[in-house]
Design a protein around this motif. Structure first.
Motif, mmCIF file in Angstrom:
data_model
loop_
_atom_site.group_PDB
_atom_site.id
_atom_site.type_symbol
_atom_site.label_atom_id
_atom_site.label_comp_id
_atom_site.label_asym_id
_atom_site.label_seq_id
_atom_site.Cartn_x
_atom_site.Cartn_y
_atom_site.Cartn_z
ATOM 1 N N PHE A 20 0.835 -1.192 0.000
ATOM 2 C CA PHE A 20 0.000 0.000 0.000
ATOM 3 C C PHE A 20 0.873 1.247 0.000
ATOM 4 O O PHE A 20 2.049 1.200 0.372
ATOM 5 N N VAL A 21 0.274 2.357 -0.409
ATOM 6 C CA VAL A 21 0.927 3.659 -0.296
ATOM 7 C C VAL A 21 -0.018 4.601 0.440
ATOM 8 O O VAL A 21 -1.243 4.453 0.370
ATOM 9 N N SER A 22 0.586 5.555 1.143
ATOM 10 C CA SER A 22 -0.200 6.584 1.815
ATOM 11 C C SER A 22 -0.337 7.770 0.870
ATOM 12 O O SER A 22 0.653 8.223 0.296
ATOM 13 N N VAL A 23 -1.552 8.250 0.694
ATOM 14 C CA VAL A 23 -1.780 9.374 -0.204
ATOM 15 C C VAL A 23 -2.627 10.430 0.489
ATOM 16 O O VAL A 23 -3.415 10.137 1.400
ATOM 17 N N TYR A 24 -2.435 11.656 0.048
ATOM 18 C CA TYR A 24 -3.237 12.779 0.532
ATOM 19 C C TYR A 24 -4.150 13.217 -0.603
ATOM 20 O O TYR A 24 -3.689 13.556 -1.690
ATOM 21 N N VAL A 25 -5.448 13.201 -0.344
ATOM 22 C CA VAL A 25 -6.447 13.618 -1.329
ATOM 23 C C VAL A 25 -6.917 15.027 -0.967
ATOM 24 O O VAL A 25 -7.665 15.205 -0.010
ATOM 25 N N PRO A 26 -6.467 16.056 -1.691
ATOM 26 C CA PRO A 26 -6.841 17.431 -1.352
ATOM 27 C C PRO A 26 -8.259 17.761 -1.808
ATOM 28 O O PRO A 26 -8.795 17.144 -2.734
ATOM 29 N N GLY A 66 -7.078 21.520 2.851
ATOM 30 C CA GLY A 66 -7.939 20.550 3.509
ATOM 31 C C GLY A 66 -8.028 19.310 2.641
ATOM 32 O O GLY A 66 -7.973 19.398 1.418
ATOM 33 N N GLY A 67 -8.182 18.150 3.260
ATOM 34 C CA GLY A 67 -8.249 16.939 2.462
ATOM 35 C C GLY A 67 -8.343 15.701 3.327
ATOM 36 O O GLY A 67 -8.675 15.773 4.515
ATOM 37 N N TYR A 68 -8.020 14.561 2.722
ATOM 38 C CA TYR A 68 -8.155 13.277 3.389
ATOM 39 C C TYR A 68 -6.869 12.477 3.249
ATOM 40 O O TYR A 68 -6.232 12.486 2.196
ATOM 41 N N PHE A 69 -6.524 11.784 4.318
ATOM 42 C CA PHE A 69 -5.379 10.882 4.302
ATOM 43 C C PHE A 69 -5.916 9.468 4.181
ATOM 44 O O PHE A 69 -6.685 9.014 5.037
ATOM 45 N N VAL A 70 -5.531 8.782 3.104
ATOM 46 C CA VAL A 70 -6.009 7.418 2.889
ATOM 47 C C VAL A 70 -4.849 6.529 2.467
ATOM 48 O O VAL A 70 -3.808 7.016 2.002
#
Length: 206
Positions: free
Chosen positions: A151-157, A164-168
């Protein structure tokens, strides 16, 4: 009426970017000018010159950053920084905030770090819906052991405010690496897709 409407929208396209740019620059300069308050009253530029000239705070901030960077780069400076970190970590509550902020800043501003170096396409918030995100790293520790797959960690702005955004965490094979710079990707997000970057070559992460 069609000509008037065309002139109106053309005027907006010309004026709005300049107004917003001027507003942002004014906010930055005004905020940084607050650093002048650390100077003694007799050294305040307004009193020395007799008039207020915006921008001295920017110069003072740059000077402070350069001085701190120069001091922290030598042996004595590094020891002083380590002593300060150790002192802060002994203060309840403060140490939690400081540690979190320091870890994030070290990750973002490290020259060797990989955070926010790659833009990718991911399916978010559900399968079949795509958005642009930024790779921030990879899961580790207990989380990596639970996920098992790569898996990779990504930031969805969010749009139009990317702060502001989401860490998934998503499977690496489900990401599509974009052949575009982070700046281009941010422009695309902030403009809500209006300012489209040049057609990239899409390659899945391997």
């Amino acid at each position: 009426m069609s000509a008037l409407r065309k002139w109106l929208f053309t005027g907006l396209l010309v004026i709005v970017p300049g107004v917003i740019t001027a507003w942002v620059l004014n906010w930055i300069v005004s905020t940084l000018d607050q650093t002048l308050q650390i100077l003694p009253g007799a050294w305040q530029p307004d009193k020395l010159l007799g008039i207020h000239i915006p921008g001295f705070g920017v110069l003072l901030t740059l000077l402070i950053l350069l001085v701190v960077g120069a001091v922290a780069s030598n042996f004595a400076g590094r020891k002083l920084v380590q002593w300060g970190d150790a002192l802060v970590h002994r203060i309840p509550v403060v140490r939690s905030i400081y540690s979190s902020v320091k870890q994030v800043s070290d990750t973002l501003f490290s020259e060797s770090g990989n955070a926010f170096r790659t833009a990718v396409l991911v399916q978010w918030p559900r399968e079949g819906v795509w958005t642009v995100a930024f790779v921030t790293g990879a899961p580790n520790g207990e989380i990596a052991a639970y996920l098992r797959d790569e898996f990779v960690s990504v930031y969805v702005p969010t749009t139009p405010n990317p702060t502001g955004g989401y860490f998934v965490m998503v499977r690496k094979s489900d990401c599509v690496e974009l052949d575009m710079s982070v700046d281009s990707a941010l422009k695309y997000i902030v403009s809500m897709g209006v300012v489209a970057p040049a057609a990239p070559t899409q390659l899945p992460l391997k």
